[in-house]
Design a protein around this motif. Structure first.
Motif, mmCIF file in Angstrom:
data_model
loop_
_atom_site.group_PDB
_atom_site.id
_atom_site.type_symbol
_atom_site.label_atom_id
_atom_site.label_comp_id
_atom_site.label_asym_id
_atom_site.label_seq_id
_atom_site.Cartn_x
_atom_site.Cartn_y
_atom_site.Cartn_z
ATOM 1 N N PHE A 40 0.829 -1.205 0.000
ATOM 2 C CA PHE A 40 0.000 0.000 0.000
ATOM 3 C C PHE A 40 0.868 1.261 0.000
ATOM 4 O O PHE A 40 0.512 2.276 -0.619
ATOM 5 N N VAL A 41 1.996 1.238 0.715
ATOM 6 C CA VAL A 41 2.886 2.397 0.719
ATOM 7 C C VAL A 41 3.418 2.671 -0.682
ATOM 8 O O VAL A 41 3.451 3.825 -1.149
ATOM 9 N N LYS A 42 3.822 1.629 -1.387
ATOM 10 C CA LYS A 42 4.349 1.810 -2.750
ATOM 11 C C LYS A 42 3.275 2.337 -3.689
ATOM 12 O O LYS A 42 3.534 3.217 -4.527
ATOM 13 N N MET A 72 11.039 1.007 4.651
ATOM 14 C CA MET A 72 9.604 1.129 4.390
ATOM 15 C C MET A 72 8.938 2.089 5.367
ATOM 16 O O MET A 72 8.074 2.878 4.976
ATOM 17 N N VAL A 73 9.312 2.074 6.654
ATOM 18 C CA VAL A 73 8.740 3.034 7.600
ATOM 19 C C VAL A 73 9.212 4.447 7.274
ATOM 20 O O VAL A 73 8.478 5.425 7.456
ATOM 21 N N ALA A 74 10.446 4.582 6.741
ATOM 22 C CA ALA A 74 10.937 5.898 6.330
ATOM 23 C C ALA A 74 10.122 6.430 5.151
ATOM 24 O O ALA A 74 9.728 7.607 5.120
ATOM 25 N N ARG A 75 9.849 5.565 4.162
ATOM 26 C CA ARG A 75 9.045 5.991 3.006
ATOM 27 C C ARG A 75 7.627 6.348 3.435
ATOM 28 O O ARG A 75 7.035 7.320 2.944
ATOM 29 N N TYR A 76 7.078 5.566 4.360
ATOM 30 C CA TYR A 76 5.723 5.851 4.881
ATOM 31 C C TYR A 76 5.672 7.230 5.545
ATOM 32 O O TYR A 76 4.747 8.019 5.293
ATOM 33 N N CYS A 77 6.654 7.560 6.378
ATOM 34 C CA CYS A 77 6.644 8.831 7.107
ATOM 35 C C CYS A 77 6.938 10.017 6.181
ATOM 36 O O CYS A 77 6.358 11.095 6.334
ATOM 37 N N LEU A 78 7.848 9.849 5.233
ATOM 38 C CA LEU A 78 8.129 10.929 4.288
ATOM 39 C C LEU A 78 6.896 11.268 3.456
ATOM 40 O O LEU A 78 6.559 12.449 3.258
ATOM 41 N N ARG A 99 11.291 6.372 14.556
ATOM 42 C CA ARG A 99 12.025 5.265 13.934
ATOM 43 C C ARG A 99 12.550 5.668 12.546
ATOM 44 O O ARG A 99 13.682 5.331 12.166
ATOM 45 N N ALA A 100 11.722 6.413 11.790
ATOM 46 C CA ALA A 100 12.147 6.849 10.449
ATOM 47 C C ALA A 100 13.320 7.822 10.537
ATOM 48 O O ALA A 100 14.249 7.768 9.722
ATOM 49 N N TRP A 101 13.273 8.724 11.535
ATOM 50 C CA TRP A 101 14.337 9.723 11.679
ATOM 51 C C TRP A 101 15.681 9.049 11.971
ATOM 52 O O TRP A 101 16.713 9.384 11.375
ATOM 53 N N TYR A 102 15.673 8.086 12.883
ATOM 54 C CA TYR A 102 16.929 7.406 13.208
ATOM 55 C C TYR A 102 17.418 6.545 12.044
ATOM 56 O O TYR A 102 18.638 6.432 11.811
ATOM 57 N N TYR A 103 16.489 5.945 11.288
ATOM 58 C CA TYR A 103 16.910 5.142 10.136
ATOM 59 C C TYR A 103 17.555 6.028 9.068
ATOM 60 O O TYR A 103 18.648 5.721 8.559
ATOM 61 N N LEU A 104 16.894 7.147 8.720
ATOM 62 C CA LEU A 104 17.428 8.020 7.680
ATOM 63 C C LEU A 104 18.686 8.751 8.142
ATOM 64 O O LEU A 104 19.502 9.174 7.314
ATOM 65 N N ASP A 105 18.840 8.926 9.460
ATOM 66 C CA ASP A 105 20.070 9.539 9.962
ATOM 67 C C ASP A 105 21.291 8.685 9.605
ATOM 68 O O ASP A 105 22.384 9.207 9.402
ATOM 69 N N GLU A 106 21.108 7.384 9.493
ATOM 70 C CA GLU A 106 22.204 6.489 9.138
ATOM 71 C C GLU A 106 22.238 6.139 7.648
ATOM 72 O O GLU A 106 23.303 5.992 7.062
ATOM 73 N N HIS A 107 21.048 6.019 7.035
ATOM 74 C CA HIS A 107 20.998 5.475 5.672
ATOM 75 C C HIS A 107 20.427 6.461 4.637
ATOM 76 O O HIS A 107 20.488 6.146 3.437
#
Length: 582
Positions: A40-42, A72-78, A99-107
């Protein structure tokens, strides 16, 4: 081996096998739902290119975003943050953004880090978490400046200014807004530049620097005139009118409020309220009543209608309708209490929702960690079942005899439990009766406290009005106000020692604790003059004329006095602070 023993052994093996199959099914369902939510996110990302509302509907189909992991949680939040900006829909939950912020902070890329920082910081601000939001926006600013993205840096500084304004640090808020205005100008976004200049003026007004406040407001007006729309013009004129009203220059404030209403008549309830307050201060009661009626229109400002009841009370009091004034005052108190209760209820619901989401997220993390462990345990369980079956029959006879003894003990325990439950019910009834009596006593004490509190508030308001009347009705007050308006700057100090002594006696009569407070704070004799002149609510340049000093001397002295009195960071003026002394 007895037939009954074989049957029991087979039943036990069947239960173990069913349990293992159930674990496999649960693990498979969890993984399947995660894939389903990601699908659904895609689809929502593709729909967002042409139809934002369709994308919003698809994103809302993800009922449990807690199961989403990593990218996927990063794409959902963006995507959720982008749709929130475009459609004014709610942001994703703060746990998902975290969770998205910490993931994107690294990746994530720098652009993704800036976007998620903006959405995450906004969510933290709405939750009242000022310190975490401050850190997020500071990081957003640094990343934006590193890649010379001045518009994003301006937004970060603007949010930092909002946070500082919320905690009443107006000097720091002004500094952040000035940086934001400069970055918006570098980014060629003239509309946001103009609106930010208006915010700078608002902070100067909160610091009692009204000349600078008006200067920035007028600069904002000149910019917005070129690039803004009628709603922006209305906002600017409302701000200018408020600055003049704070200076009690009501004749100058009125036309700006009128223009603000003319530019945005459909969203003008707060401006009508401000204009009505000006007419009320000028004793133009009919015009005030007209404006207050218009201010009853729907508005997004939650405080307008509540404060309107208080001003209706003042209006009726000036008309001499004491009973009506008291009625409005009661409505104001009731409405304020209702607003507080509604806010508490909304916060309670929000906290419960966030708790449920957080608990679900934690459970999902545990489930994800348990997947691998369960997979390893399944093989071991199958082998263990064979060993258990071999030893099961050997222990069956002994176990049956033990079960019989335990059944007898269980029967006795059940009877004993029944007796204890009856005794517990009796004690519960006695406890409930005692609690009911205590609650009635508490309600009686609360009613008595509310009555006393209402009486104290009434006496405080009466005392405040009497102090103001004593001050403003004096001949010396009128003389000083007249000198401050009509005198010229090239004259010597306008007040004689005799007049100064009379002024001090008048102010000491209105505020007896003043002299002691000033001495305790270490206020010098020269600074005391500014403290006593504060009761006449003059502008800085008027004080400079009366005291025959340079134009910037009063502002410097005000700053030192506020520091000595430990009110440098508050929004209260010297007059408001001194009038609070009892």
């Amino acid at each position: 081996m007895r037939p009954g023993g074989l049957s029991s052994c087979w039943l036990f093996m069947r239960k173990v096998i069913l349990y293992i199959l159930l674990l496999c099914f649960v693990m498979g369902c969890s993984t399947k739902y995660e894939r389903h939510a990601g699908h659904f996110v895609k689809k929502a990302e593709l729909a967002a290119k042409s139809d934002l509302r369709a994308a919003r509907a698809l994103l809302d189909s993800v009922r449990y975003p807690e199961v989403l992991q990593g990218s996927m949680v990063a794409r959902y939040c963006l995507l959720g943050g982008m749709l929130s900006d475009s459609l004014h829909t709610p942001l994703p939950f703060i746990d998902d953004l975290d969770r998205a912020w910490y993931y994107l902070d690294e990746h994530g890329t720098a652009g993704e880090q800036i976007r998620i920082s903006r959405y995450y910081g906004q969510a933290l601000m709405r939750e009242g978490l000022a310190d975490p939001a401050l850190n997020v926006f500071l990081k957003m600013r640094d990343i934006s400046l590193a890649r010379k993205d001045y518009t994003s840096a301006a937004w970060a500084c603007s949010y930092l200014g909002d946070i500082s304004h919320q905690v009443a640090d107006y000097a720091l808020s002004k500094a952040y807004y000035l940086k934001a205005a400069a970055y918006f100008q570098c980014g060629k976004d003239e509309r946001l530049w103009g609106l930010t200049l208006k915010n700078v003026g608002r902070e100067y007004a909160a610091l009692d620097s009204f000349d600078l406040a008006l200067d920035y407001m007028l600069r904002a007006d000149s910019v917005i005139r070129m690039v803004g729309d009628s709603a922006d013009w209305s906002t600017i004129y409302n701000g200018i009118g408020n600055v003049y009203a704070m200076q009690n220059k009501f004749d100058l404030a009125k036309p700006y409020f009128v223009q603000s209403i003319a530019y945005e008549p459909d969203n003008s309830a707060p401006t009508y309220f401000a204009l009505g307050s000006v007419y009320l201060a000028l004793d133009s009661l009919e015009q005030a009543a007209i404006c207050f009626r218009e201010a009853q229109a729907p508005t997004s400002n939650p405080d307008t209608h509540t404060e309107l009841l208080y001003h209706y009370s003042l209006l009726e009091e000036k008309k001499g309708n004491i009973a009506s004034a008291l009625s409005y005052m009661r409505q104001y108190v009731d409405s304020s209490e209702a607003d507080v209760l509604a806010m508490k209820h909304a916060n309670l619901i929000q906290v419960q929702t966030l708790f449920d989401r957080k608990q679900m997220a934690q459970e999902n993390v545990l489930l994800q960690k348990g997947k691998i462990l369960l997979q390893r345990l399944l093989i071991g369980s199958l082998l263990g079942v064979l060993l258990v079956v071999i030893g099961y029959q050997h222990r069956m006879n002994q176990k049956n005899r033990r079960i019989m003894r335990q059944a007898e003990e269980l029967h006795e325990s059940r009877n004993n439990l029944h007796r204890q439950e009856l005794a517990l019910k009796q004690l519960a009834g006695q406890l409930e009766a005692h609690q009911q009596y205590s609650r009635e006593q508490l309600r009686q004490k609360q009613r008595e406290y509310d009555q006393k509190a209402d009486e104290v508030n009434r006496l405080r308001e009466l005392y405040a009005r009497q102090r103001t009347v004593i001050l403003t009705d004096s001949a010396l007050y009128k003389k000083i106000k007249k000198l401050a308006v009509s005198a010229k700057a090239d004259r010597e100090e306008l007040l004689t020692d005799k007049e100064w002594n009379a002024l001090c006696r008048l102010v000491d009569a209105v505020c007896p604790p003043l002299a002691g407070v000033l001495d305790a704070a270490g206020i010098t004799p020269a600074e005391k003059k500014y403290c006593y002149l504060a009761f006449f609510r003059l502008e800085a340049k008027q004080e400079a004329i009366l005291l025959h000093v340079s134009a910037d001397t009063p502002h410097k002295n005000h700053t030192r006095i506020r520091q000595k009195l430990h009110i440098a960071g508050s929004g209260a003026s010297l007059y408001d602070y001194f009038m609070q002394l009892s």
